[in-house]
Design an enzyme around this catalytic site. Sequence first.
Site, PDB file in Angstrom:
ATOM      1  N   CYS A 137       0.828  -1.207   0.000  1.00 10.63           N
ATOM      2  CA  CYS A 137       0.000   0.000   0.000  1.00 10.63           C
ATOM      3  C   CYS A 137       0.863   1.258   0.000  1.00 10.63           C
ATOM      4  CB  CYS A 137      -0.933  -0.012   1.206  1.00 10.63           C
ATOM      5  SG  CYS A 137      -1.947   1.469   1.328  1.00 10.63           S
ATOM      6  N   CYS A 140      -0.375   4.061   2.264  1.00 11.81           N
ATOM      7  CA  CYS A 140      -0.106   3.821   3.689  1.00 11.81           C
ATOM      8  C   CYS A 140       1.370   4.052   4.013  1.00 11.81           C
ATOM      9  CB  CYS A 140      -0.443   2.383   4.084  1.00 11.81           C
ATOM     10  SG  CYS A 140      -1.963   1.746   3.391  1.00 11.81           S
ATOM     11  N   ASP A 141       2.243   3.517   3.193  1.00 12.39           N
ATOM     12  CA  ASP A 141       3.651   3.426   3.587  1.00 12.39           C
ATOM     13  C   ASP A 141       4.627   4.249   2.746  1.00 12.39           C
ATOM     14  OD1 ASP A 141       2.880   1.572   5.536  1.00 12.39           O
ATOM     15  OD2 ASP A 141       2.979  -0.077   4.123  1.00 12.39           O
TER      16      ASP A 141
END
Length: 316
Positions: A137, A140-141
């Site tokens: 992701c 997300c990261d």
Amino acid sequence: MEAEKTHCLIIGAGPAGYTAAIYASRAGLQPILYQGLEPGGQLMLTGEVENFPGYPNGVMGQQMMAELQEQAARFGTDIRLGMVTKVDFSNPNDLKVWVDDEKEIHADSIIISTGASAKWLGLPSEKKLQAKGVSSCAVCDGFFYRGQDVVVVGGGDSAAEEASYLSKICNKVYLLVRKNEMRASKIMQARVKNASNIEILWNTVVEEVLGEEEVIGVRIKNTETNATQDINANGFFVAIGHQPNTNIFTPYIATDEQGYIITEKGTTRTNIEGVFACGDVQDHTYRQAVTAAASGCMAALDAERYLAAKEVMEQA
Ligand code: NDP
């Protein structure tokens, strides 16, 4: 075989399931929640979550899920270990579920929040470095690799989207495509091809993700020449698709061609009365913890209203 009755059964323990549990228990539905094989869902595989509103300093994915579980338990959700292995939704007035092939539960309403699992390449090094540079992701990261070099694997819209997103924050993005063409839509391909810091490596597969405690590079192979090469990178993003966890429901619940549960627009209602779906199992567009949690809230409210209406009908 043991049988049990409940007003509200929640299947799956990611942000959607736990949020549904918080709302359903506070509404007095006394929900039972089965956690399944991956309690906590995909957030257990991520590192720090920096984009969930209300955590100005970020929170570890695992900690967030432990706290969501605690919050659901605090309001009385009966949280259980166990895997739902079979369902029978042929009679909406008696929704049946089997847990671990042995326990039978009859539910007045069911909330499905079984999520979607990211597909992985299956390399031991990929598994070893999960949440240590290996991610599925970018939203997300990706921020953890700002100004650094990263690798994205895949040739579909997800990979194109992840690569485009990362190109705005990272120094360089290598996009590894296993064929000599991409499956992504033309417009997404154009975006990737026009980005000055995205390099597409065609006919390229991953041999190994390099590093012990964190990702330091990737060993790749050109499938036409068989030549291998190590490239330096700190982030390794696998974007080869997701698999919604819907297999056991598909004889009854309507899904789209990719297996995602179809919900009625603006609600969490499925084609079966009394069965609601929330989180990634019905969402292949946003896939965020916050959107999953929001739809979990919607599912609990939909279930509560459904049960209240049913009760009125039964009394009439
Ligand atoms: P897709 O199934 O469309 O694409 C998967 C990609 O990963 C393919 O290029 C495939 O290669 C590649 N792949 C699969 N397995 C491997 C492997 N083991 N090693 C290397 N490469 C592999 O999945 P997506 O997640 O990209 O998209 C799913 C759906 O969601 C699509 O309908 C897509 O259009 C949609 N979507 C839309 C978005 C948007 O509109 N903004 C964003 C993201 C997704 P190959 O082609 O060789 O099989």
